[in-house]
Design a protein around this motif. Structure first.
Motif, PDB file in Angstrom:
ATOM      1  N   ARG A 123       0.853  -1.189   0.000  1.00 21.11           N
ATOM      2  CA  ARG A 123       0.000   0.000   0.000  1.00 21.11           C
ATOM      3  C   ARG A 123       0.891   1.242   0.000  1.00 21.11           C
ATOM      4  NH1 ARG A 123      -4.629   0.525   4.437  1.00 21.11           N
ATOM      5  NH2 ARG A 123      -5.302  -1.323   3.288  1.00 21.11           N
ATOM      6  N   GLY A 124       0.661   2.120  -0.934  1.00 20.56           N
ATOM      7  CA  GLY A 124       1.475   3.321  -1.092  1.00 20.56           C
ATOM      8  C   GLY A 124       1.535   3.694  -2.561  1.00 20.56           C
ATOM      9  N   THR A 125       2.497   4.523  -2.927  1.00 22.91           N
ATOM     10  CA  THR A 125       2.626   4.920  -4.316  1.00 22.91           C
ATOM     11  C   THR A 125       3.463   3.913  -5.087  1.00 22.91           C
ATOM     12  OG1 THR A 125       4.631   6.208  -3.907  1.00 22.91           O
ATOM     13  CG2 THR A 125       2.521   7.345  -3.610  1.00 22.91           C
ATOM     14  N   VAL A 126       3.420   4.041  -6.409  1.00 16.73           N
ATOM     15  CA  VAL A 126       4.285   3.197  -7.240  1.00 16.73           C
ATOM     16  C   VAL A 126       5.745   3.460  -6.877  1.00 16.73           C
ATOM     17  CG1 VAL A 126       5.036   2.739  -9.599  1.00 16.73           C
ATOM     18  CG2 VAL A 126       2.608   3.122  -9.119  1.00 16.73           C
ATOM     19  N   ARG A 127       6.064   4.736  -6.622  1.00 19.09           N
ATOM     20  CA  ARG A 127       7.432   5.080  -6.239  1.00 19.09           C
ATOM     21  C   ARG A 127       7.833   4.374  -4.937  1.00 19.09           C
ATOM     22  NH1 ARG A 127       6.945   9.948  -6.499  1.00 19.09           N
ATOM     23  NH2 ARG A 127       8.242  10.606  -8.267  1.00 19.09           N
ATOM     24  N   ASP A 128       6.905   4.337  -3.961  1.00 13.06           N
ATOM     25  CA  ASP A 128       7.194   3.660  -2.700  1.00 13.06           C
ATOM     26  C   ASP A 128       7.496   2.184  -2.932  1.00 13.06           C
ATOM     27  OD1 ASP A 128       6.721   5.997  -1.300  1.00 13.06           O
ATOM     28  OD2 ASP A 128       4.603   5.535  -0.948  1.00 13.06           O
ATOM     29  N   ASN A 129       6.720   1.554  -3.812  1.00 13.34           N
ATOM     30  CA  ASN A 129       6.908   0.129  -4.078  1.00 13.34           C
ATOM     31  C   ASN A 129       8.266  -0.156  -4.706  1.00 13.34           C
ATOM     32  OD1 ASN A 129       4.457  -2.024  -3.894  1.00 13.34           O
ATOM     33  ND2 ASN A 129       3.676   0.080  -3.906  1.00 13.34           N
ATOM     34  N   LEU A 130       8.744   0.765  -5.531  1.00  9.05           N
ATOM     35  CA  LEU A 130      10.030   0.551  -6.204  1.00  9.05           C
ATOM     36  C   LEU A 130      11.206   0.970  -5.328  1.00  9.05           C
ATOM     37  CD1 LEU A 130       9.115   1.834  -9.792  1.00  9.05           C
ATOM     38  CD2 LEU A 130       9.150  -0.523  -8.963  1.00  9.05           C
ATOM     39  N   ALA A 131      11.013   2.020  -4.518  1.00 13.09           N
ATOM     40  CA  ALA A 131      12.116   2.548  -3.710  1.00 13.09           C
ATOM     41  C   ALA A 131      12.565   1.585  -2.618  1.00 13.09           C
ATOM     42  CB  ALA A 131      11.718   3.885  -3.079  1.00 13.09           C
ATOM     43  N   ILE A 132      11.768   0.537  -2.367  1.00 12.64           N
ATOM     44  CA  ILE A 132      12.197  -0.484  -1.405  1.00 12.64           C
ATOM     45  C   ILE A 132      13.545  -1.052  -1.813  1.00 12.64           C
ATOM     46  CG2 ILE A 132      11.655  -2.787  -0.508  1.00 12.64           C
ATOM     47  CD1 ILE A 132       8.700  -2.060  -0.836  1.00 12.64           C
ATOM     48  N   ALA A 133      13.730  -1.233  -3.119  1.00 14.44           N
ATOM     49  CA  ALA A 133      14.969  -1.833  -3.619  1.00 14.44           C
ATOM     50  C   ALA A 133      16.090  -0.813  -3.763  1.00 14.44           C
ATOM     51  CB  ALA A 133      14.716  -2.503  -4.964  1.00 14.44           C
ATOM     52  N   ALA A 134      15.752   0.443  -4.031  1.00 12.44           N
ATOM     53  CA  ALA A 134      16.777   1.474  -4.258  1.00 12.44           C
ATOM     54  C   ALA A 134      16.238   2.811  -3.756  1.00 12.44           C
ATOM     55  CB  ALA A 134      17.157   1.550  -5.735  1.00 12.44           C
ATOM     56  N   GLN A 189       0.467  -7.596 -12.560  1.00 12.28           N
ATOM     57  CA  GLN A 189       1.027  -6.251 -12.389  1.00 12.28           C
ATOM     58  C   GLN A 189       1.930  -6.191 -11.158  1.00 12.28           C
ATOM     59  OE1 GLN A 189      -2.820  -4.288 -12.407  1.00 12.28           O
ATOM     60  NE2 GLN A 189      -2.371  -3.302 -14.371  1.00 12.28           N
ATOM     61  N   ALA A 190       1.502  -6.830 -10.067  1.00  8.56           N
ATOM     62  CA  ALA A 190       2.345  -6.874  -8.871  1.00  8.56           C
ATOM     63  C   ALA A 190       3.650  -7.596  -9.172  1.00  8.56           C
ATOM     64  CB  ALA A 190       1.596  -7.568  -7.733  1.00  8.56           C
ATOM     65  N   GLN A 191       3.580  -8.636 -10.006  1.00  9.02           N
ATOM     66  CA  GLN A 191       4.786  -9.375 -10.374  1.00  9.02           C
ATOM     67  C   GLN A 191       5.745  -8.496 -11.167  1.00  9.02           C
ATOM     68  OE1 GLN A 191       5.452 -12.096  -9.180  1.00  9.02           O
ATOM     69  NE2 GLN A 191       6.793 -13.337 -10.444  1.00  9.02           N
ATOM     70  N   GLN A 192       5.204  -7.684 -12.058  1.00  7.40           N
ATOM     71  CA  GLN A 192       6.071  -6.806 -12.844  1.00  7.40           C
ATOM     72  C   GLN A 192       6.735  -5.746 -11.955  1.00  7.40           C
ATOM     73  OE1 GLN A 192       3.132  -5.809 -15.968  1.00  7.40           O
ATOM     74  NE2 GLN A 192       4.620  -6.620 -17.443  1.00  7.40           N
ATOM     75  N   LEU A 193       6.023  -5.252 -10.937  1.00 12.38           N
ATOM     76  CA  LEU A 193       6.659  -4.328  -9.986  1.00 12.38           C
ATOM     77  C   LEU A 193       7.802  -5.021  -9.250  1.00 12.38           C
ATOM     78  CD1 LEU A 193       3.710  -2.334  -8.326  1.00 12.38           C
ATOM     79  CD2 LEU A 193       5.280  -1.591 -10.129  1.00 12.38           C
ATOM     80  N   ALA A 194       7.592  -6.294  -8.909  1.00 11.86           N
ATOM     81  CA  ALA A 194       8.648  -7.048  -8.232  1.00 11.86           C
ATOM     82  C   ALA A 194       9.875  -7.203  -9.128  1.00 11.86           C
ATOM     83  CB  ALA A 194       8.121  -8.416  -7.802  1.00 11.86           C
ATOM     84  N   LEU A 195       9.645  -7.479 -10.412  1.00 13.09           N
ATOM     85  CA  LEU A 195      10.772  -7.621 -11.337  1.00 13.09           C
ATOM     86  C   LEU A 195      11.484  -6.283 -11.536  1.00 13.09           C
ATOM     87  CD1 LEU A 195       9.085  -9.994 -13.946  1.00 13.09           C
ATOM     88  CD2 LEU A 195      10.823 -10.587 -12.250  1.00 13.09           C
ATOM     89  N   ALA A 196      10.710  -5.190 -11.515  1.00 12.32           N
ATOM     90  CA  ALA A 196      11.338  -3.867 -11.616  1.00 12.32           C
ATOM     91  C   ALA A 196      12.217  -3.605 -10.394  1.00 12.32           C
ATOM     92  CB  ALA A 196      10.268  -2.784 -11.745  1.00 12.32           C
ATOM     93  N   ARG A 197      11.789  -4.092  -9.239  1.00 16.05           N
ATOM     94  CA  ARG A 197      12.620  -3.951  -8.035  1.00 16.05           C
ATOM     95  C   ARG A 197      13.934  -4.703  -8.188  1.00 16.05           C
ATOM     96  NH1 ARG A 197       7.546  -3.912  -4.961  1.00 16.05           N
ATOM     97  NH2 ARG A 197       7.570  -6.182  -4.782  1.00 16.05           N
ATOM     98  N   VAL A 198      13.875  -5.856  -8.862  1.00 18.04           N
ATOM     99  CA  VAL A 198      15.112  -6.620  -9.095  1.00 18.04           C
ATOM    100  C   VAL A 198      16.081  -5.807  -9.942  1.00 18.04           C
ATOM    101  CG1 VAL A 198      16.070  -8.676 -10.180  1.00 18.04           C
ATOM    102  CG2 VAL A 198      13.962  -8.837  -8.863  1.00 18.04           C
ATOM    103  N   VAL A 199      15.552  -5.165 -10.980  1.00 22.61           N
ATOM    104  CA  VAL A 199      16.400  -4.343 -11.847  1.00 22.61           C
ATOM    105  C   VAL A 199      17.055  -3.230 -11.031  1.00 22.61           C
ATOM    106  CG1 VAL A 199      16.412  -2.792 -13.824  1.00 22.61           C
ATOM    107  CG2 VAL A 199      15.032  -4.886 -13.890  1.00 22.61           C
ATOM    108  N   LEU A 200      16.276  -2.609 -10.128  1.00 22.83           N
ATOM    109  CA  LEU A 200      16.812  -1.505  -9.320  1.00 22.83           C
ATOM    110  C   LEU A 200      17.803  -2.010  -8.270  1.00 22.83           C
ATOM    111  CD1 LEU A 200      13.466   0.435  -8.833  1.00 22.83           C
ATOM    112  CD2 LEU A 200      15.472   1.291 -10.059  1.00 22.83           C
ATOM    113  N   ALA A 201      17.547  -3.199  -7.697  1.00 17.39           N
ATOM    114  CA  ALA A 201      18.450  -3.736  -6.678  1.00 17.39           C
ATOM    115  C   ALA A 201      19.826  -4.048  -7.254  1.00 17.39           C
ATOM    116  CB  ALA A 201      17.845  -4.996  -6.055  1.00 17.39           C
ATOM    117  N   ASP A 202      19.863  -4.419  -8.538  1.00 13.42           N
ATOM    118  CA  ASP A 202      21.121  -4.635  -9.260  1.00 13.42           C
ATOM    119  C   ASP A 202      22.031  -5.656  -8.569  1.00 13.42           C
ATOM    120  OD1 ASP A 202      22.866  -4.256 -11.352  1.00 13.42           O
ATOM    121  OD2 ASP A 202      23.946  -2.633 -10.352  1.00 13.42           O
TER     122      ASP A 202
END
Length: 562
Positions: A409-420, A462-475
Motif C-alpha cells: 500500500r502506497g505509491t508506485v514510487r514507494d513500491n520501487l524505492a524499497i529496492a533502491a 502487475q504486482a509481479q512486474q513491480l517485483a521484477l522492476a525492483r530486481v532491476v533496481l536492486a542490481d
C-alpha cells in the motif's frame, strides 16, 4: 511513581483511624467541636489522597505508554529482521496476532495494570501494618482469615500461565487459518474447497473456544473463594474484638477501626486479584512477543531448534561464484527432498533449472538465496556460506524472485524505492520499462499513483512486474527467478523474460521454470528429478543425450512418445 503511590496509600489510612477517634470521642462524652475537627481532617486526607492518586496514575500511565511504544518499535524491528524461513513457518496470521493483540495486552498491563497493582500492593501492606499497630491480636485474626485467598491464588497461579499460553496459540492458529482462507478465496472457490476450509475454520474456532473456557473455569473457582474470604476476617475481628472490648482491653473505636481497615483491605486485594487475571494473560502475551527475540531455526537433522546466531557483517565474498557441494535438505525434520546435489554456477552465466513438479527445484532456489540452510553440505558465494551473510550484503549478491509477489500500500514510487531508496524518477521509469510495466507510468499520477488497499488495485501480473522492476533496481550480481513470470500470460511472459535477459546481461541468472523456452535461451540447463541433479549441459547437448531433459522437452512440445 513509587513515592507518589506510597504517599497516596498513607493518606488513605487516615480515614478509618480518625473515624475510630470520633467513636471514642462520642463514647467518652466529647464535644461537637472535636468531632467536627476530626471529620474535617477525614475530608482533608481524602482530598490529599485524591490528588496524589491522580498524579501517581498520570506518572504511571506516562511510564506505561513510553514502555509500550518501545515494545512496539522493538517488535517491528525484530519481525523485519527474522529470516524468511522463520516468517514462513510462523505464518502472517501468527505474526499479526503477536504484533496486535499480544502487544496490546502487554501495553494495557504497562499502562493500567502495573500502576494499579503497585498502588494496591502498597495499600495492602500499609493497611495490614496499621491493623497490627492497633492491636496485634486483631492483626493475627485478620491475616488468619485471609488464608483462603492465599490457597486459591496459589492454585490459580499454578494453572493459569499454561492455560493462557494455550489460548494465545489457539487465537494465532485461528487468525492464520482465517487469513489464509480469505487471501486464497479464489483458489478455494475454483477447486471447490469451501466445505473443507469451513470445517478447518470451525475446528480452529472450537479450539480457541475450549482454551477460553479453560481460563474462564479457573476464574470461576478463584473469585467466589476470594469473595467469601473477605468476610471471614471481618467477622473474626468483630468477635475477638468484642470479647477484648468487654474485658476492657480495647476501646470500641479501635475495634471499629480494625474492622474498617479489613473492609478497606478488600479493595486493594480485589484490584490485585482482578488484575492478576490480566497479568496472566499479558504474561503469556509478553512471552509470545519476546519470543521473536529467540526465534530459532529448525535443526534439520534432529527436528529440534537451534540458533545459528545472527548473520555476520564481517563476512564478504571473495567473488561472485556460487557453489553447491553435496547438499541434502529436509523440511521440518522430514525425509530429504534434496539428495547430494552438487553444482557450480559461473559468474555471468544464465542457468535454467528444470524438472517435473516435486523435483526439488524451488527448494534448491531457496538454498541458493540463503533463505534455508542445508542439512548437509554447503551453499557458498565467493567461498562464504550464503545463509551466513548479513541480509543487506546478501541482497546485493543474491535476490530471489518467486511468483508470489505483493504490491505494498502506497505509491508506485514507494513500491520501487524499497529496492533502491536513492533512485531517481528516471531510474524508476527505466526499470518499469525494462520489465514491460509501462502501464505504471500511465496511471493517474504516474509514479505518485496510490496502489493497494482502497486505491488502485493491481492484479497478480502487475504486482509481479513491480517485483521484477525492483530486481532491476536492486542490481544484484545473481538473480534466482523461481517461476517469476508464471502469473503473466505467455506472450507477456516471453517479452518480459527477454527484456530481463537484456537488462541482466553480464549478471548470473538462475531461472527455475516449467516453460522450457527459458531453458532453450539459457547457457546451461540443470535437470532435476526426485531431489537429485540428473544432468547438466547446454540445451542441444541434453537433447542429444536423450535423457530426462529431452523427455521433458518432448512432453512440453506435445510429443511425449518420441
Amino acid at each position: 511513581m513509587i513515592v507518589l503511590n506510597v504517599l497516596a496509600a498513607a493518606a488513605g489510612l487516615a480515614g478509618p483511624w480518625l473515624l475510630g477517634r470520633i467513636i471514642d470521642e462520642v463514647s467518652g462524652g466529647g464535644g461537637v467541636q472535636a468531632v467536627d475537627q476530626l471529620a474535617l481532617a477525614i475530608l482533608a486526607f481524602a482530598l490529599v489522597q485524591l490528588l496524589l492518586v491522580r498524579y501517581a496514575r498520570l506518572v504511571g500511565h506516562r511510564f506505561g505508554e513510553r514502555t509500550s511504544a518501545r515494545l512496539r518499535e522493538q517488535y517491528v524491528d525484530r519481525a523485519l529482521t527474522l529470516r524468511s524461513s522463520v516468517v514462513e513457518r510462523a505464518g502472517p496470521g501468527d505474526l499479526a496476532t503477536r504484533g496486535t493483540t499480544d502487544v496490546e495486552q502487554v501495553a494495557i498491563t504497562l499502562r493500567d495494570a502495573g500502576p494499579d497493582v503497585l498502588i494496591a500492593a502498597i495499600q495492602a501492606i500499609l493497611i495490614t501494618g496499621v491493623i497490627f499497630l492497633l492491636d496485634p491480636v486483631l492483626g493475627v485474626c485478620g491475616l488468619a482469615g485471609m488464608v483462603g485467598i492465599c490457597i486459591a491464588a496459589r492454585w490459580y497461579l499454578r494453572r493459569a500461565p499454561a492455560a493462557y499460553l494455550d489460548a494465545g496459540a489457539a487465537n494465532s492458529e485461528l487468525a492464520e487459518i482465517l487469513a489464509s482462507t480469505a487471501s486464497g478465496a479464489r483458489t478455494v472457490e475454483a477447486f471447490g474447497l469451501q466445505a473443507r476450509r469451513v470445517a478447518a475454520c470451525q475446528a480452529a474456532v472450537e479450539r480457541s473456544r475450549s482454551t477460553q473456557l479453560r481460563t474462564l473455569s479457573l476464574r470461576s473457582v478463584l473469585f467466589p473463594v476470594v469473595d467469601v474470604s473477605y468476610v471471614i476476617p471481618v467477622v473474626a475481628v468483630l468477635l475477638v474484638g468484642s470479647v477484648l472490648h468487654g474485658n476492657g482491653a480495647l476501646s470500641l473505636g479501635t475495634v471499629v477501626a480494625a474492622a474498617l481497615y479489613l473492609r478497606q483491605l478488600s479493595q486493594p486485594l480485589d484490584t490485585i486479584l482482578v488484575w492478576m487475571d490480566q497479568l496472566q494473560n499479558s504474561g503469556a502475551s509478553f512471552a509470545r512477543v519476546e519470543g521473536l527475540a529467540q526465534a530459532m531455526e529448525p535443526d534439520q537433522s534432529s527436528g529440534q531448534h537451534s540458533n545459528p546466531g545472527p548473520p555476520s557483517s564481517s563476512l564478504v565474498p571473495a567473488d561472485d561464484q556460487i557453489a553447491v557441494r553435496d547438499v541434502r535438505y529436509a523440511y521440518d525434520a522430514g525425509p530429504d527432498v534434496l539428495h547430494g546435489v552438487s553444482l557450480t554456477v559461473r559468474p555471468g552465466e544464465r542457468l535454467a533449472v528444470v524438472g517435473p513438479s516435486g523435483a526439488g527445484k524451488s527448494t534448491l532456489g531457496r538454498l541458493l538465496a540463503g533463505i534455508e540452510r542445508p542439512r548437509v553440505g554447503t551453499v557458498t558465494v565467493g567461498g562464504i556460506p550464503v545463509a551466513d551473510l548479513d541480509p543487506e550484503l546478501l541482497r546485493r549478491h543474491v535476490v530471489l524472485v518467486t511468483q508470489e509477489q505483493h504490491a505494498f500500500r502506497g505509491t508506485v514510487r514507494d513500491n520501487l524505492a524499497i529496492a533502491a531508496p536513492s533512485a531517481t524518477d528516471a531510474a524508476l521509469g527505466a526499470a518499469l520499462c525494462a520489465v514491460g510495466a509501462d502501464w505504471a507510468l500511465e496511471l493517474p499520477g504516474g509514479l505518485d499513483a496510490e496502489v493497494g488497499g482502497q486505491a488502485i488495485r493491481l492484479d497478480g501480473a502487475q504486482a509481479q512486474q513491480l517485483a521484477l522492476a525492483r530486481v532491476v533496481l536492486a542490481d544484484p550480481h545473481t538473480v534466482v527467478l523461481d517461476e517469476a513470470t508464471a502469473l503473466l500470460d505467455p506472450g507477456t511472459a516471453r517479452h518480459t523474460e527477454r527484456a530481463l535477459a537484456a537488462v541482466l546481461r553480464g549478471r548470473t541468472v538462475i531461472a527455475i521454470a516449467h516453460r522450457l523456452h527459458t531453458a532453450e535461451d539459457a547457457d546451461r540447463v540443470a535437470a532435476m528429478e526426485g531431489g537429485r541433479l540428473i544432468e547438466v549441459g547446454t540445451h542441444d547437448e541434453l537433447l542429444a543425450a536423450d535423457g530426462t531433459y529431452a523427455s521433458l522437452w518432448r512432453s512440453w512440445h506435445g510429443r511425449p512418445g518420441a
